[in-house]
Scaffold this motif. Structure first.
Motif, short mmCIF file in Angstrom:
data_model
loop_
_atom_site.label_atom_id
_atom_site.label_comp_id
_atom_site.label_asym_id
_atom_site.label_seq_id
_atom_site.Cartn_x
_atom_site.Cartn_y
_atom_site.Cartn_z
N GLY A 88 -1.41 -37.97 20.41
CA GLY A 88 -2.17 -38.73 19.42
C GLY A 88 -2.15 -38.12 18.04
N LEU A 89 -1.81 -36.84 17.95
CA LEU A 89 -1.68 -36.21 16.64
C LEU A 89 -0.23 -36.34 16.18
N HIS A 90 -0.05 -36.71 14.94
CA HIS A 90 1.29 -36.95 14.39
C HIS A 90 1.60 -35.92 13.32
N ILE A 91 2.57 -35.05 13.62
CA ILE A 91 2.94 -34.00 12.67
C ILE A 91 4.16 -34.45 11.88
N LYS A 92 4.12 -34.24 10.58
CA LYS A 92 5.18 -34.68 9.69
C LYS A 92 6.20 -33.56 9.50
N PRO A 93 7.34 -33.86 8.88
CA PRO A 93 8.35 -32.82 8.65
C PRO A 93 7.83 -31.63 7.86
N ASP A 94 6.79 -31.84 7.03
CA ASP A 94 6.24 -30.72 6.27
C ASP A 94 5.21 -29.94 7.08
N LEU A 95 5.11 -30.24 8.39
CA LEU A 95 4.22 -29.58 9.35
C LEU A 95 2.76 -29.99 9.21
N GLN A 96 2.44 -30.86 8.28
CA GLN A 96 1.07 -31.33 8.14
C GLN A 96 0.85 -32.54 9.04
N LEU A 97 -0.40 -32.71 9.46
CA LEU A 97 -0.74 -33.88 10.26
C LEU A 97 -0.83 -35.11 9.37
N ASP A 98 -0.34 -36.22 9.87
CA ASP A 98 -0.52 -37.50 9.20
C ASP A 98 -1.98 -37.90 9.39
N ALA A 99 -2.76 -37.85 8.32
CA ALA A 99 -4.21 -38.04 8.43
C ALA A 99 -4.57 -39.41 9.01
N ALA A 100 -3.91 -40.45 8.55
CA ALA A 100 -4.24 -41.80 9.01
C ALA A 100 -3.91 -41.98 10.49
N LYS A 101 -2.72 -41.53 10.90
CA LYS A 101 -2.29 -41.72 12.28
C LYS A 101 -2.99 -40.78 13.25
N SER A 102 -3.46 -39.65 12.76
CA SER A 102 -4.04 -38.63 13.64
C SER A 102 -5.56 -38.67 13.71
N LEU A 103 -6.20 -39.50 12.90
CA LEU A 103 -7.65 -39.45 12.77
C LEU A 103 -8.37 -39.69 14.09
N GLU A 104 -8.00 -40.73 14.81
CA GLU A 104 -8.72 -41.07 16.03
C GLU A 104 -8.53 -39.99 17.10
N ALA A 105 -7.31 -39.49 17.24
CA ALA A 105 -7.06 -38.44 18.23
C ALA A 105 -7.84 -37.18 17.88
N MET A 106 -7.90 -36.84 16.60
CA MET A 106 -8.66 -35.67 16.19
C MET A 106 -10.15 -35.87 16.43
N ALA A 107 -10.63 -37.07 16.17
CA ALA A 107 -12.05 -37.36 16.40
C ALA A 107 -12.40 -37.20 17.88
N LYS A 108 -11.51 -37.64 18.76
CA LYS A 108 -11.77 -37.52 20.19
C LYS A 108 -11.77 -36.06 20.62
N THR A 109 -10.80 -35.29 20.10
CA THR A 109 -10.68 -33.89 20.51
C THR A 109 -11.76 -33.02 19.88
N PHE A 110 -11.94 -33.15 18.59
CA PHE A 110 -12.84 -32.25 17.86
C PHE A 110 -14.30 -32.68 17.94
N TYR A 111 -14.53 -33.98 17.93
CA TYR A 111 -15.91 -34.47 17.88
C TYR A 111 -16.42 -34.92 19.24
N ASP A 112 -15.69 -35.80 19.90
CA ASP A 112 -16.16 -36.38 21.14
C ASP A 112 -16.12 -35.39 22.31
N ASP A 113 -14.99 -34.74 22.51
CA ASP A 113 -14.82 -33.88 23.67
C ASP A 113 -15.74 -32.69 23.66
N HIS A 114 -16.21 -32.31 22.47
CA HIS A 114 -17.07 -31.13 22.36
C HIS A 114 -18.48 -31.52 21.93
N LYS A 115 -18.83 -32.77 22.16
CA LYS A 115 -20.17 -33.26 21.83
C LYS A 115 -20.50 -33.12 20.36
N GLY A 116 -19.49 -32.96 19.55
CA GLY A 116 -19.70 -32.95 18.10
C GLY A 116 -20.75 -31.94 17.71
N ILE A 117 -21.88 -32.40 17.29
CA ILE A 117 -22.99 -31.56 16.90
C ILE A 117 -23.86 -31.35 18.14
#
Length: 350
Positions: free
Chosen positions: A215-244
């Motif tokens: 779900g995370l999309h890495i570009k040739p410059d090694l940076q994540l594509d923010a638009a394409k990766s947002l939902e996957a990052m939200a699930k991993t960083f926020y949802d899976d760890h109960k966020g706050i």
């Protein structure tokens, strides 16, 4: 587009902030402000973002983080950033050179995460004000007062904000690696770490095969594509760890703080033996580097990020069903508490 004069003024103001932070935090034996100034000045892309935040009026000062649970935070009301002197001191030049390199990248990640919150201060302020308005309108109506809708909407906004900031932290480290080595690979990005390995996996082959999380999309410059990766990052960083409160939090007055997880299983035992403390990376590196991680291991804590503990829970009489949705936000607790105090029975179901 900023004029040359505006750019020069932002540069001057940042230098002044860094000098003030250095004066505030220096001791006879440590100088975390000097360390942070060095990190900023050695990271052109990050410095540019700080200058832009200053130019746009979103950053007016840098202070020491007073909450031991957090390594970084941004207060949208005061427009000040707070940084942990403990984390900064891990990059002290007197430490092991490899530890210093890793510590600098962790600082870059934290600084990149927090400055993204600053750059989106107005959007975050609108989110909070909209939530307050909705709650006030419901509280003014007949009882019972059901705040479920506003709570869910507010939580979703916080989820997007934190995922976006986490991507910004990742990209800060990636951009600096490419700046230092234009031919850098994904495997080299995994090795410099700084927090990016939380969202990558490596096998035990030679050379190792490194991939980013689904779900995370890495570009040739090694940076994540923010638009394409947002939902996957939200699930991993926020949802899976109960966020706050475990991973991140939106504190009082729009204060954003960062605690990101780590999926390295060997570190869990070490942390449990020194609850709430930060282990020297030299004591962990050999145990961290060779293990492939799985999604089931994502509840671990990064060795450079202290255990977050718990935020203040809302009054149990405030809602008939306290859910993880709004336990993630002290702003929600604050707003709903005021509504409860003035209007009696409330309800927030998820």
């Amino acid at each position: 587009m900023a004029t040359l004069q505006e750019e020069l003024e932002a540069r001057r103001k940042l230098d002044t902030m860094l000098a003030d932070f250095e004066r505030q935090t220096s001791t006879e034996t440590t100088n975390p402000g000097e360390i942070f100034r060095g990190v900023i000045n050695s990271t052109p892309g990050l410095r540019e973002q700080y200058e832009r935040a200053i130019k746009d009026g979103h950053l007016v000062g840098i202070e020491a983080e007073t909450d031991p649970r957090f390594n970084g935070s941004y207060d949208g009301d005061s427009r000040k950033m707070r940084l942990s002197v403990g984390q900064l001191n891990e990059a002290d030049p007197s430490n092991d050179p490899h530890d210093v390199r890793d510590a600098v990248n962790f600082i870059r990640y934290t600084a990149g995460h927090e400055i993204d919150h600053a750059l989106h201060r107005e959007e975050n302020a609108r989110l909070t004000e909209h939530f307050r308005t909705q709650v006030a309108a419901i509280a003014a109506g007949p009882s019972p007062h059901d705040f479920t809708g506003p709570v869910k909407e507010f939580n979703e906004g916080a989820r997007v904000s934190e995922a976006r900031a986490e991507i910004a932290g990742f990209n800060t480290v990636a951009a600096q690696l490419k700046h230092d080595n234009p031919k850098a690979t994904v495997a080299e990005l995994y090795e410099v770490d700084g927090g990016v390995s939380n969202y990558m996996d490596s096998d035990d082959k030679t050379p190792p095969h490194v991939t980013v999380d689904p779900g995370l999309h890495i570009k040739p410059d090694l940076q994540l594509d923010a638009a394409k990766s947002l939902e996957a990052m939200a699930k991993t960083f926020y949802d899976d760890h109960k966020g706050i409160p475990r991973a991140t939090s939106i504190g009082h007055s729009g204060r954003y703080t960062v605690k990101r997880p780590l999926r390295r299983p060997q570190i869990q035992v070490a942390l449990s033996r020194r609850s709430g403390s930060t282990w020297p990376l030299s004591a962990l590196r050999s145990r961290c580097r060779q293990t492939s991680r799985t999604p089931a291991q994502r509840s671990q804590i990064n060795p450079r990020r202290r255990l977050s503990g718990q935020l203040h829970p809302a009054p149990t009489t405030l809602v008939t069903k306290i859910t993880s949705c709004w336990k993630r936000s002290e702003i929600a607790c604050e707003v709903l508490s005021k509504a409860w105090a003035s209007r009696g029975t409330t309800r927030a179901n998820a």
